[in-house]
Structure formats: C-alpha cells, structure tokens
Design a protein around this motif. Structure first.
Motif: not given
Ligand SMILES: Cc1cc2nc3c(=O)[nH]c(=O)nc-3n(C[C@H](O)[C@H](O)[C@H](O)COP(=O)(O)OP(=O)(O)OC[C@H]3O[C@@H](n4cnc5c(N)ncnc54)[C@H](O)[C@@H]3O)c2cc1C
Length: 377
Positions: A9-10, A31-32, A40-41, A117, A147, A260, A275, A286-287, A292
């Motif tokens: 996950g990148g 690996i991403e 992203k949402v 993936s 991640a 959540y 993360g 917003g955290d 992460a």
């Molecule tokens: C509605 C909403 C609003 C939010 N607003 C905020 C905000 O304002 N501020 C804030 O700080 N946080 C906010 N967040 C939370 C924040 O977006 C996440 O906590 C953060 O992105 C987590 O980072 P991460 O690296 O764990 O996951 P991600 O950023 O989601 O990254 C995961 C990565 O893994 C990749 N991946 C997934 N499965 C695979 C696979 N099988 N193989 C290879 N790659 C894969 C995906 O493509 C993705 O790029 C919000 C979340 C939501 C749902």
C-alpha cells in the motif's frame, strides 16, 4: 539486493514508512495498486502533527499549494460558531500529497511497484512474508508492513462496520463571496445521520466531504444528489455555501464500510500494521493522516530497534486507545438526535469546548509515541 521489507500500500502510511526505512539504508519494495495517485475520499485537512511529520519526510506542502486553515466553524441547524484552531493546519488534495510522497519514496531509493495489487500475503515455512501480486509475481522478505488503508487483504480481514457508514467527496468552485467567507476555515456541518466538512484546498477549490449512515442514504433513495439536498435542508449553512457553486467532478467519489473506532489488537511476527490498518479514527477529527504518519514512524522505529511486531502492535493500541475512545464518544454525541437538537443552543459555548476537544482528540507529539524497549525475559 534482496528486499528486506515489503510495504503493501502506497498511501500516506506506506510511503512514510518506506521513505524512513530507505533513509536508514534498508532495501524496501513498495507495492501500490494504483498506477498513479487518484482522488481519495478524504477531507484533506492536515493537522499540526501531520505537518510536522510531512516536513520531516521532506514534503513541503506549502510549495504544493496547500491552503492555510486558521479557524474552525461548527454549523448545526441555523446556527454556526467559530473558533481559532489551537494548532497550525493546512489542507491539500490527496492526489497532490500522495504524488509527492511516492516521488519522495522513489528518490529515497524505494523500489516502487505501481499498478500492482497484492492478492495475498502469507508466511513461508521459514517465517518470511510472501506477497503474491495480481500479475503472478511473488516477492518475499523477512518483514512486511501492511498499509493498505481501508481495504482488506483477504489474508488479514478486519471487522465490518456495524453502523454502515458511507462517505463521499466532491470538489466545488464556490461563488466568490462564499469562497471569501470560507477562506482559511474548516467548517463542520451536522445533519441527521452524519456530518460533513467543507474547506478550501489548493487552486481556489473547495472540498466537501461527508459521511452518512446507510439508513439515511436509503431514505434518500440511495441518491447522492437527494442526500445532499436533505443535508442542505437540515443545515442551511451548507445550502448557503453551495449556492451557485460549480461541481468539479462528474459525481462525488464514495467509499463504504468504514470501521470507525477499529484498533488492531494483534499481529504476527514480522508484520507491522500501520495507518488505517492499525486504527480508524472518526473522520470529523481530521486526524487520520496524522495517525497514518505517526503509526508509520513508530513502526519503523520498532523495526529498527528489533521490537517484535506483536509487541509493537499492542503498545500502539494502548497508546492510541484513549484518543480513539474520546473521538468515538464525541462522534456518538454529534450523531445523536437529542444532542443535535440541543447543540444549536450550546453553540455559544462551543468555541471554548472545541479548543479542548481539538486538543484531546489529537495525537500529542510526545504522548502517543511508541518507544521501543528491549523485550523483557
Ligand atoms: C470521509 C473521510 C474523511 C476524512 N478526512 C480526513 C481529513 O480531513 N484529515 C485526515 O487527516 N484524515 C482524514 N480521513 C482519514 C484518512 O483519509 C485516512 O486515515 C488515511 O488516508 C489513512 O492512510 P493509509 O495510508 O492508511 O491509507 P490510504 O491513504 O487509503 O492508502 C492505502 C493505499 O493502499 C493501496 N492498496 C489497497 N489495497 C491494496 C492491495 N491489495 N495491493 C496494493 N495496494 C493496495 C491503495 O490503493 C492506497 O493507495 C478521512 C477519512 C474519511 C473516510
């Protein structure tokens, strides 16, 4: 050179961990799934802690055009209250942030496999981690960092989301008067079944990101446009902001099944979970990005100190638990109809309360850091 660590996950957490490991001279393969970062949402709010961590990784969000956020507003029914944020904050689109992070990872020497993936992650009889990708390639390393965000790997499923949250994100170009009103502020709006946030991001654009429980989406016929109308009826402040606004995406992007309040309890030897794979905090704080980055930093410190992954994960859980529970408690409050009914009358005291909750629901820099210690015995 053999891979020493596989990072799956990148996004924010995966890139942060990869960059830190590569800078410590470790051979890392990331690996991403996506070929290039996409929208992203996410509310795209970057708290003070997130900014500090990004700065340490060499990501200059100001040069990427991040908007400055100085105030926070809360709007419920026909009332709104404002307070200055007790820490510096910015906002930046995830597309811009993730692009910069991947570029930094490559520059640090991380081998990035984009557009692939991970289909499964298993342990070999010798105890190494083996990732099988969708194109049939297989990578093996003694250590792996999970991640993959909100998405499960089949080998490591997480509990489902009992409240059935659905989240949306849409970009708008607001009318000039509304854009001027919103400038430098992050606005949280409450309505039955959920809450939403609107704030400026780079390029004079506003990000509207909202969450709703599935039964409320069902009442709107599962139509995002009807849902948005209902939200505006319940919260005229949102209607004001969106009056005459130009939508910049064909339709909102969405994500469902957000668990959540989830905090990972345990893991296996050599597998560090970071993360959203470690903890999923309610979005209104917003955290998530800060967590992460924080969990990635802690995992790297634990790995470099030879702290076993199960011990790391348990320590991380204990450190994050108070903040997570408080954030959940606050989320229950704003989703409770009785609380929402009295909230407008409490808005006069809200700025003060907000300063306190904002402080309490944040990972204090020195507070939640997992310090690696030798394993007893
Ligand atoms: C509605 C909403 C609003 C939010 N607003 C905020 C905000 O304002 N501020 C804030 O700080 N946080 C906010 N967040 C939370 C924040 O977006 C996440 O906590 C953060 O992105 C987590 O980072 P991460 O690296 O764990 O996951 P991600 O950023 O989601 O990254 C995961 C990565 O893994 C990749 N991946 C997934 N499965 C695979 C696979 N099988 N193989 C290879 N790659 C894969 C995906 O493509 C993705 O790029 C919000 C979340 C939501 C749902």
């Amino acid at each position: 050179m053999q891979d020493e660590v596989l990072v799956l996950g990148g996004g924010v957490a995966g890139c942060a961990a990869s960059i830190a490991l590569a800078r410590h001279g470790r051979a890392v393969r990331l690996i991403e799934r996506e070929t290039a970062p996409r929208h992203k949402v996410c509310g795209e709010f970057l708290s003070g802690e997130a900014l500090e961590d990004l700065d340490a990784l060499g990501i200059d969000v100001v040069s990427l055009g991040a908007a400055h956020i100085a105030n926070v507003r809360l709007a419920a029914a026909r009332r709104a209250a404002e307070a200055p944020l007790p820490f510096p904050a910015k906002s930046l689109t995830r597309k811009a942030l993730d692009t910069a992070l991947i570029a930094e990872a490559k520059a640090a020497g991380v081998r990035v496999e984009a557009g692939r993936s991970v289909e499964s992650l298993t342990r070999t009889p010798a105890g190494a981690w083996q990732a099988k990708l969708d194109n049939g390639s297989v990578y093996t390393a003694p250590t792996a960092i999970l991640a993959t965000g909100k998405h499960d790997l089949r080998s490591f499923p997480r509990p489902d989301d009992p409240q059935r949250w659905v989240a949306f994100k849409m970009y708008y170009r607001l009318q000039p008067a509304q854009a001027a009103e919103l400038a430098n502020a992050s606005e949280l709006m409450l309505y039955p079944g959920g809450y939403g946030g609107i704030q400026p991001v780079e390029g004079g654009v506003a990000n509207l990101c909202w969450v709703v429980q599935q039964p409320h989406l069902a009442r709107a016929g599962y139509r995002w446009d009807k849902l948005l109308l209902r939200m505006q009826q319940a919260c005229p402040h949102l209607a004001l902001r969106l009056a005459g606004a130009e939508p910049l995406l064909e339709k909102p992007i969405s994500v469902a099944r957000i668990p959540y309040g989830y905090i990972r309890r345990t893991t296996e030897q050599g597998l560090y979970c970071v993360g959203d794979q470690a903890a999923v905090i309610p979005s209104f704080t917003g955290d998530g990005i800060s967590i992460a980055l924080h969990t990635a930093r802690c995992a790297v410190a634990a790995f470099l100190a030879d702290e076993p992954a199960p011990l790391f994960q348990a320590r991380l859980r204990s450190a994050l638990l108070p903040q997570m529970r408080l954030a959940e408690f606050a989320a229950d409050g704003i989703n409770n109809s009785l609380a929402r009914a009295v909230l407008p009358f409490c808005l006069r005291i809200w700025p003060g309360v907000m300063r306190v909750t904002a402080k309490l629901t944040r990972v204090a820099a020195g507070q939640a850091v997992v310090v690696s210690q030798p394993v007893a015995g």
